[in-house]
Design an enzyme around this catalytic site. Structure first.
Site, PDB file in Angstrom:
ATOM      1  N   HIS A 153     -10.953  -5.779   8.508  1.00  0.00           N
ATOM      2  CA  HIS A 153     -11.863  -5.711   7.371  1.00  0.00           C
ATOM      3  C   HIS A 153     -13.113  -4.887   7.675  1.00  0.00           C
ATOM      4  O   HIS A 153     -14.014  -4.818   6.846  1.00  0.00           O
ATOM      5  CB  HIS A 153     -12.298  -7.117   6.945  1.00  0.00           C
ATOM      6  CG  HIS A 153     -11.200  -7.954   6.381  1.00  0.00           C
ATOM      7  ND1 HIS A 153     -10.216  -8.503   7.166  1.00  0.00           N
ATOM      8  CD2 HIS A 153     -10.924  -8.325   5.107  1.00  0.00           C
ATOM      9  CE1 HIS A 153      -9.379  -9.194   6.405  1.00  0.00           C
ATOM     10  NE2 HIS A 153      -9.776  -9.096   5.158  1.00  0.00           N
ATOM     11  N   GLU A 183       0.812  -1.223   0.000  1.00  0.00           N
ATOM     12  CA  GLU A 183       0.000   0.000   0.000  1.00  0.00           C
ATOM     13  C   GLU A 183       0.842   1.269   0.000  1.00  0.00           C
ATOM     14  O   GLU A 183       0.478   2.258  -0.654  1.00  0.00           O
ATOM     15  CB  GLU A 183      -0.951  -0.016   1.200  1.00  0.00           C
ATOM     16  CG  GLU A 183      -2.108  -0.999   1.083  1.00  0.00           C
ATOM     17  CD  GLU A 183      -1.706  -2.427   1.384  1.00  0.00           C
ATOM     18  OE1 GLU A 183      -2.527  -3.346   1.149  1.00  0.00           O
ATOM     19  OE2 GLU A 183      -0.560  -2.641   1.871  1.00  0.00           O
TER      20      GLU A 183
END
Length: 344
Positions: free
Chosen positions: A138, A69
């Site tokens: 998540h 990322e």
């Protein structure tokens, strides 16, 4: 003889479909728009928002990236500095944390660092929030981190129409935008036409979704449907609740929010993020500073608990629900009666 064109047919569309259409239209209108992220190409993204883009625009403009990322966002910074408009997808909310150094040190500071000479037309799409039975990493509500970072715009849609309109506005912006997509609303539906999308207000505008007079519920993203449900349930208690969808957290629409609170005299902020250090504290402070003499009770909050996100079987207790919202509204009524009893 003149004929009138038939109105564009409208049929149910999901938020995910509206987001996908926004990306497709932005890429078709502007060749500098590039989409990049983990699995956004051949797979079409975990939530299939980028499905079909690589086939239509090629791998050069819809690019799969390594699972890194910080590298994804750092690459996007360079692309934006050289005149492109990258749209980065962070696969899940907590997956964006490794890129936070790039976000804080470069994305948010570049225009200020260069005295406006270098624009940063970069959109960072982040699926966020709970309600899908996801595990830790998540289901985070990480908006407070972005609100606390000067130089970023932070927006989050709660409707199909806003998903399209706000994403188009974000991509068109010359400033970086953190675009938070509520995962549990990806499959929500509305009658919406991709060929004639409903125009929306620009970034920085809230929207009153339901008019009322007893109190104002201030919310955004995944909590909007819950607040609307609570407002309907409140009618049985004789309460007429106004619901304001903030839509844009930065810049913040003080005018719409304060106009609502001044009308109702009471306010509750509802969000999934934790209460301590969460967005509700800042929102409550802004209301108190601007509306103090109109308030009949303290500004209250309904938030997620101050814990790491719980296992799926417990998330219904963690997330703000109708009962918790109505209990908080009841406290508002009690607070105002207590104040009146003291003669204040």
């Amino acid at each position: 003889m003149t004929t009138t064109a038939a109105p564009t047919a409208r049929k149910p569309a999901t938020m995910a479909q509206a987001l996908s259409r926004a990306l497709r239209d932005a890429m078709a209108d502007d060749p500098t728009v590039h989409v990049m992220g983990e699995d956004v190409g051949a797979l079409g993204g975990v939530f299939r928002v980028t499905d079909g883009l690589v086939k239509e625009f090629g791998e050069d403009r819809c690019s799969d990236t390594p699972l890194a990322e910080a590298g994804i966002l750092g690459t996007a910074v360079g692309m934006a500095m050289y005149g492109l408009r990258p749209v980065v997808e962070m696969q899940f909310d907590a997956f964006a944390y490794p890129a936070f150094e790039q976000l804080v040190s470069h994305v948010a500071r570049m225009r200020n660092r260069t005295r406006g000479a270098v624009a940063m037309p970069l959109t960072i799409r982040i699926p966020y929030g709970g309600g899908i039975g996801g595990v830790e990493h998540h289901s985070d509500s990480s908006e407070a981190y972005y609100l606390a970072t000067p130089g970023l715009q932070v927006v989050t849609p709660a409707t199909v129409e806003d998903a399209y309109g706000l994403l188009r506005a974000a991509i068109a912006s010359d400033d970086p935008v953190v675009f938070l997509e509520p995962k549990r609303l990806y499959w929500s539906k509305a009658d919406w036409s991709a060929e004639a999308p409903t125009p929306v207000a620009p970034i920085g505008r809230a929207e009153v979704r339901r008019r009322g007079s007893s109190a104002t519920l201030l919310t955004y993203g995944p909590s909007l449907p819950v607040c609307l449900e609570a407002a309907e349930a409140a009618r049985a208690e004789g309460w007429d609740l106004e619901v304001v969808d903030l839509r844009s957290l930065v810049p913040f629409d003080d005018d719409t929010v304060c106009a609502s609170v001044r009308r109702t005299g009471r306010a509750v902020v509802v969000h999934e993020s934790g209460g301590f250090g969460g967005p509700g504290g800042e929102i409550a402070a802004r209301i108190t500073e601007r509306c103090f003499h109109h308030l009949e009770a303290p500004v209250l909050r309904v938030a997620g608990f101050d814990i790491p996100y719980p296992p799926p079987m417990l998330e219904r207790h963690h997330l703000p629900g109708v009962d918790r919202i109505l209990d908080t509204v009841a406290r508002l009524q009690w607070e105002s009666r207590w104040t009146e009893g003291r003669g204040e």
